[in-house]
Design an enzyme around this catalytic site. Structure first.
Site, PDB file in Angstrom:
ATOM      1  N   LYS A   1     -14.052   0.571  -3.672  1.00  0.00           N
ATOM      2  CA  LYS A   1     -15.076   1.002  -2.707  1.00  0.00           C
ATOM      3  C   LYS A   1     -16.200   1.746  -3.424  1.00  0.00           C
ATOM      4  CE  LYS A   1     -12.134   1.643   1.337  1.00  0.00           C
ATOM      5  NZ  LYS A   1     -11.563   2.636   2.227  1.00  0.00           N
TER       6      LYS A   1
ATOM      7  N   HIS B   1       8.034 -26.840  -1.191  1.00  0.00           N
ATOM      8  CA  HIS B   1       7.481 -27.973  -1.934  1.00  0.00           C
ATOM      9  C   HIS B   1       6.425 -27.516  -2.930  1.00  0.00           C
ATOM     10  CE1 HIS B   1       9.603 -30.873   0.663  1.00  0.00           C
ATOM     11  NE2 HIS B   1       9.593 -29.826   1.466  1.00  0.00           N
TER      12      HIS B   1
ATOM     13  N   GLU C   1       0.820  -1.206   0.000  1.00  0.00           N
ATOM     14  CA  GLU C   1       0.000   0.000   0.000  1.00  0.00           C
ATOM     15  C   GLU C   1       0.860   1.265   0.000  1.00  0.00           C
ATOM     16  OE1 GLU C   1      -4.432  -0.255   1.880  1.00  0.00           O
ATOM     17  OE2 GLU C   1      -2.868   0.329   3.258  1.00  0.00           O
TER      18      GLU C   1
HETATM   19  O1  PA5 Z   1      -3.509   1.515   5.659  1.00  0.00           O
HETATM   20  C1  PA5 Z   1      -4.658   1.915   5.528  1.00  0.00           C
HETATM   21  O2  PA5 Z   1      -4.953   3.102   5.720  1.00  0.00           O
HETATM   22  C2  PA5 Z   1      -5.824   0.995   5.210  1.00  0.00           C
HETATM   23  O3  PA5 Z   1      -5.443  -0.286   4.881  1.00  0.00           O
HETATM   24  C3  PA5 Z   1      -6.767   0.929   6.387  1.00  0.00           C
HETATM   25  O4  PA5 Z   1      -6.080   0.454   7.499  1.00  0.00           O
HETATM   26  C4  PA5 Z   1      -7.978   0.045   6.130  1.00  0.00           C
HETATM   27  O5  PA5 Z   1      -8.605   0.420   4.933  1.00  0.00           O
HETATM   28  C5  PA5 Z   1      -8.979   0.169   7.263  1.00  0.00           C
HETATM   29  O6  PA5 Z   1      -9.365   1.501   7.418  1.00  0.00           O
HETATM   30  P1  PA5 Z   1     -10.136   2.008   8.691  1.00  0.00           P
HETATM   31  O7  PA5 Z   1      -9.286   1.813   9.891  1.00  0.00           O
HETATM   32  O8  PA5 Z   1     -10.383   3.461   8.401  1.00  0.00           O
HETATM   33  O9  PA5 Z   1     -11.415   1.224   8.792  1.00  0.00           O
END
Ligand code: PA5
Length: 436
Positions: free
Chosen positions: A412, A298, A277
């Site tokens: 989303k 394996h 990310e």
């Molecule tokens: O790193 C990030 O920002 C995302 O992966 C969030 O952790 C994830 O989308 C969850 O978001 P939230 O804590 O707002 O529900």
């Protein structure tokens, strides 16, 4: 305390030389400097740098809140992504927790039904975690679990067994927590989800499972002293970032994190989120993948040894085991294993690690070796900070913003349109026209 982490860059299979790593030191240190001075892209998301110290003062309140879950047989940690993976990674690495269960990290009704089947609502507590407070998966899961809990024990008792971890002022979860009077903890504005394991996001569930969050923070505090240093020879985090960047420049487009302990599976998942990310944007970034060894030797072992040479491998080796098992002698010795009689499994695993690393290196797969002393709270805190700092430096070297995640919005929006959410009517029409 001596460092629980070491780094070996001597297995880079002649792709990157020690001189090239040293030559990158000015750029790596400049990247570090920009993080420490809080400049550059994503500068308002650098709260994780001092988090190990900032979070220290919250320990008493977190321990008190965790105590409220003591009487619960089960605690469901509701969250996804950065609000899930650090918790699961830590608890699994520390040997697992029969108490903590997870929801909000999937949408499968079959999995959800299994979870409810296995829990007794009269003895269950909930920790709901969402920084934005609007993420669909945990919001849906929390609504179902809250209703289930309130039905079984009544609203008043349920309230005492629910804690929320969310933004200080924004989001639906914050509004709900205030209105319902849940114990509430804050995720700082300047800490992104994937860097939040050392905020109440990770600390509250880990404490509720009975582990030592003080030691987790202590490990990260000690790591921060070392990995904020401008001494490139001892700053292993900067060296790791430099090595993987140089390998990337030479066509290694994916990094495979390998472990030799099943308990580390979710540490790899946490690492994949952190790097995937953070780096995967603007058409750049190493693709983070993982293997669990020796299992995957394996299956994926064939590819690692002889497949396309566009990978690098980082092996996370843990030097000591909490328990050991000796291989018994057998008088018939039909499988011819008596040459190992009396030997410990830890030793056999170590030979597998050494043999694999050299085989991969000799096969043209550059191998970075990260050795962790043990799987304790202290060492894990140290490891998390090591990877986080390296990720920040890597982002700067790549020239991208390692602290945003614009790409996760696309799915989303489509999902909201397909679910019929208000404000997404036009997109719903567009999707329909595409035959979705
Ligand atoms: O790193 C990030 O920002 C995302 O992966 C969030 O952790 C994830 O989308 C969850 O978001 P939230 O804590 O707002 O529900």
């Amino acid at each position: 305390m001596p460092s629980p982490l070491s780094l070996d860059l001597s297995y880079l299979s002649d792709v990157v030389s020690p001189n090239e790593i040293e030559a990158l030191s000015p750029r790596a240190l400049e990247a570090l400097q920009s993080l420490l001075e809080k400049t550059g892209r994503g500068a308002d998301f650098l709260g994780w740098i001092d988090l190990p110290f900032d979070a220290q003062k919250q320990l008493p309140a977190l321990r008190k809140a965790a105590k409220a879950f003591e009487k619960c047989e089960s605690v469901v940690s509701v969250g996804i992504g950065g609000s899930y993976l650090g918790i699961k990674a830590t608890l699994e690495a520390l040997g697992g927790s029969p108490k903590v269960h997870y929801a909000g990290n999937y949408l499968s009704p079959t999995s959800f039904s299994k979870l409810l089947r296995d829990l007794n609502p009269k003895k269950t507590g909930l920790i709901v975690i969402s920084k934005s407070g609007t993420t669909t998966e945990p919001a849906v899961a929390f609504r179902i679990l809250k209703t289930w809990l309130e039905k079984a024990v009544g609203k008043k008792k349920a309230k005492a067994r629910i804690a929320a971890v969310t933004d200080q002022s924004k989001g639906a979860l914050k509004g709900m927590a205030d209105a319902e009077g849940y114990a509430t903890f804050v995720i700082p504005d300047d800490v992104g989800g994937r860097y939040s394991v050392l905020t109440p996001v990770g600390l509250l569930p880990i404490a509720a499972a009975g582990f030592d969050i003080g030691q987790l923070l202590k490990g990260a505090q000690d790591a921060s002293k070392v990995f904020k240093s401008k001494d490139f020879s001892s700053n292993l985090s900067a060296r790791y970032a430099a090595a993987r960047y140089l390998l990337y420049q030479k066509g290694k487009v994916a990094e495979v994190l390998a472990n030799f302990r099943p308990e580390l599976h979710y540490v790899s998942e946490w690492w994949k989120q952190l790097y995937g990310e953070s780096e995967g944007k603007e058409g750049k970034g190493l693709f983070p993948a993982s293997v669990d060894l020796t299992t995957d030797l394996h299956s994926m072992g064939q590819y690692l040894q002889e497949g396309q040479r566009n990978l690098l491998e980082t092996i996370l080796w843990v030097r000591t085991e909490e328990k050991d098992v000796a291989i018994p002698k057998d008088k018939d010795d039909r499988e011819g294993l008596n040459f190992l009689a009396g030997k410990k499994l830890s030793w056999v695993n170590e030979q597998a690690f050494k043999g694999t690393a050299v085989a991969h290196k000799d096969g043209g797969l550059p191998v970075i070796r990260v050795t962790l002393e043990d799987l304790s709270e202290y060492s894990l805190g140290y490891l998390y900070y090591f990877f986080e700092m390296a990720c920040g430096i890597s982002g700067r070297l790549l020239g991208i913003n390692p602290f945003d995640q614009p790409g996760v919005e696309a799915y989303k929006k489509n999902m909201f349109a397909l679910l019929g959410k208000k404000g997404f009517e036009q997109l719903a029409e567009d999707l329909k026209a595409k035959g979705v």
